[in-house]
Write an enzyme that holds these catalytic residues in place. Structure first.
Site, mmCIF file in Angstrom:
data_model
loop_
_atom_site.group_PDB
_atom_site.id
_atom_site.type_symbol
_atom_site.label_atom_id
_atom_site.label_comp_id
_atom_site.label_asym_id
_atom_site.label_seq_id
_atom_site.Cartn_x
_atom_site.Cartn_y
_atom_site.Cartn_z
ATOM 1 N N GLU A 189 10.075 4.226 6.001
ATOM 2 C CA GLU A 189 9.879 5.390 4.813
ATOM 3 C C GLU A 189 10.918 5.831 4.204
ATOM 4 O OE1 GLU A 189 7.755 8.734 6.712
ATOM 5 O OE2 GLU A 189 6.078 7.718 7.394
ATOM 6 N N GLU A 195 -2.321 1.244 -0.459
ATOM 7 C CA GLU A 195 -1.962 -0.243 -0.200
ATOM 8 C C GLU A 195 -1.221 -0.062 1.243
ATOM 9 O OE1 GLU A 195 0.868 -3.983 -0.977
ATOM 10 O OE2 GLU A 195 1.381 -2.042 -1.475
ATOM 11 N N ASP A 206 15.122 4.215 -3.221
ATOM 12 C CA ASP A 206 13.784 4.803 -2.704
ATOM 13 C C ASP A 206 13.797 6.330 -2.866
ATOM 14 O OD1 ASP A 206 11.922 3.714 -0.298
ATOM 15 O OD2 ASP A 206 12.416 5.803 0.308
ATOM 16 N N ASP A 222 0.730 2.008 -4.745
ATOM 17 C CA ASP A 222 1.488 0.796 -4.054
ATOM 18 C C ASP A 222 2.380 1.195 -2.904
ATOM 19 O OD1 ASP A 222 2.695 -1.959 -4.239
ATOM 20 O OD2 ASP A 222 4.568 -0.904 -4.638
ATOM 21 N N ARG A 234 -4.813 2.965 -7.505
ATOM 22 C CA ARG A 234 -4.392 1.805 -6.203
ATOM 23 C C ARG A 234 -2.822 2.320 -6.312
ATOM 24 N NH1 ARG A 234 -0.354 -1.877 -5.167
ATOM 25 N NH2 ARG A 234 -1.178 -3.473 -3.575
ATOM 26 N N LYS A 243 2.827 2.884 3.063
ATOM 27 C CA LYS A 243 3.345 3.127 4.197
ATOM 28 C C LYS A 243 4.976 3.356 4.201
ATOM 29 C CE LYS A 243 4.414 -1.902 5.253
ATOM 30 N NZ LYS A 243 3.942 -3.106 6.305
ATOM 31 N N GLY A 281 -1.729 -5.316 9.458
ATOM 32 C CA GLY A 281 -3.120 -6.007 9.773
ATOM 33 C C GLY A 281 -3.655 -4.980 11.012
#
Length: 375
Positions: A102, A170, A115, A146, A144, A149, A174
């Site tokens: 993050e 997004e 960031d 991007d 949407r 996470k 998995g």
């Protein structure tokens, strides 16, 4: 082809070296490589005139700088033109460390991504104002998001509320118990756990049980944190990953997952070029596609969309009906979603002839059933 929405690349102004939209420098100007601000308004109007929605990709995590991190000129950015608006530089080395994920920077010396410190109240407030303005100015119907996470989670609820439209994030992981809980902070996420299962199953790297595990991980496992499986974005090709035809010449192994994507739970998403059976998979070539309305997959997808649109328009609850797994073997799976039954296989067209026996289809006595297509 029967699609009811389009999702386009980020529209903000970019560094000159960028072509795809993810390295932004000015949130309030549009990317001149894609056209003018008026072109974007015209696109939204054209989509709405056809009864279609417009979803725009947005990047709340970072800006773009075409050099190393220690050369960044923060004054060149608009809106956030001060180092205080960003996390101090650190390379993202450990993706298992959520703090690093993050707060550390993506990219390298070819293209680094300063960031944004979205936990800073001033940054969050400005971001809320910007997204509200973007949606309003260009009549956008959905976002949407991007690199979700890479942003602190509590940033998203007020940000999506400010946008006032459907938000799909997004989260490119998995693991179901990592990805699905993000749906607590926005309307939807792209179903990456299912994406990986689809690719494994139809590349014959795993049995159909892989699909079953991922289907029920959202609908039947509260620990996974999935709020609503019918709102997840279901897909198996996108601009970040190899296309499935890159790994196989078997058309059946491409048609079956397309049928699964459109006819199972979630919001089906197809990436441009899937309808042309494109095989190129680098990011540059992924953004290119030809247009042939006579291609087999173009017609096949249009037919599936016709079925989906027809049944979705009926007041039968199809869109909110969660898919039931009726039966499965190592290479076949039978599904029910409301009145639709779907039978899929990963045996492929080169495996010779075989017979599939249906079972447990849950039809009522005397009910008429109709076969629609052969995959």
């Amino acid at each position: 082809m029967g699609f009811t929405a389009i999702w386009i690349s980020p529209v903000t102004a970019q560094v000159p070296e960028a072509y795809h939209g993810y390295y932004q420098t000015n949130l309030y100007e549009t990317n001149s490589n894609f056209g003018s601000a008026q072109d974007l308004k015209d696109l939204a109007a054209a989509a709405h005139s056809k009864g279609m929605y417009l979803m725009v990709d947005v990047v709340p995590n970072h800006m773009g700088w075409a050099a190393c991190h220690d050369t960044v000129d923060y004054k060149s950015f608009h809106l956030f033109n001060n180092a205080e608006h960003y996390h101090s530089y650190c390379p993202l080395n450990n993706v298992q460390n959520q703090t690093e994920v993050e707060t550390c920077w993506l990219g390298n010396c070819n293209m680094t991504m300063p960031d944004l410190k979205t936990e800073n109240p001033d940054v969050a407030r400005e971001m809320n104002t910007w997204i509200k303005t973007l949606v309003s100015n260009y009549s956008i119907d959905g976002l949407r998001i991007d690199s979700v996470k890479n942003v602190n989670k509590i940033f998203f609820p007020p940000w999506c509320e400010a946008a006032g439209v459907f938000c799909m994030g997004e989260v490119s992981d998995g693991l179901a118990n990592y990805t699905y809980p993000y749906q607590r902070y926005m309307d939807s996420v792209l179903d990456y756990p299912l994406y990986y299962a689809i690719n494994r199953a139809f590349q014959k790297q795993s049995p159909m049980a892989d699909l079953v595990v991922n289907l029920v991980s959202c609908t039947q496992n509260a620990e996974a944190g999935c709020k609503d499986s019918t709102l997840l974005g279901t897909f198996f090709e996108n601009h970040d990953n190899p296309r499935l035809p890159f790994t196989t010449n078997d058309m059946s192994l491409v048609k079956n997952p397309i049928a699964f994507t459109i006819m199972s739970d979630g919001i089906p998403i197809l990436y441009q070029g899937q309808e042309q059976h494109l095989r190129e998979w680098t990011l540059e070539t992924n953004l290119e596609s030809s247009y042939d309305t006579n291609s087999p997959l173009y017609k096949y997808i249009a037919y599936l969309n016709q079925i989906w649109n027809h049944i979705s328009a009926k007041p039968l609850g199809y869109l909110t009906w969660q898919t039931h797994v009726l039966s499965y073997t190592s290479d076949t799976i039978q599904l029910r979603k409301d009145i639709i039954r779907t039978i899929l296989t990963n045996q492929g067209e080169f495996g010779g002839e075989y017979t599939q026996h249906t079972q447990g289809m849950l039809f009522s006595g005397g009910e008429t059933s109709r076969g629609c297509f052969d995959v």
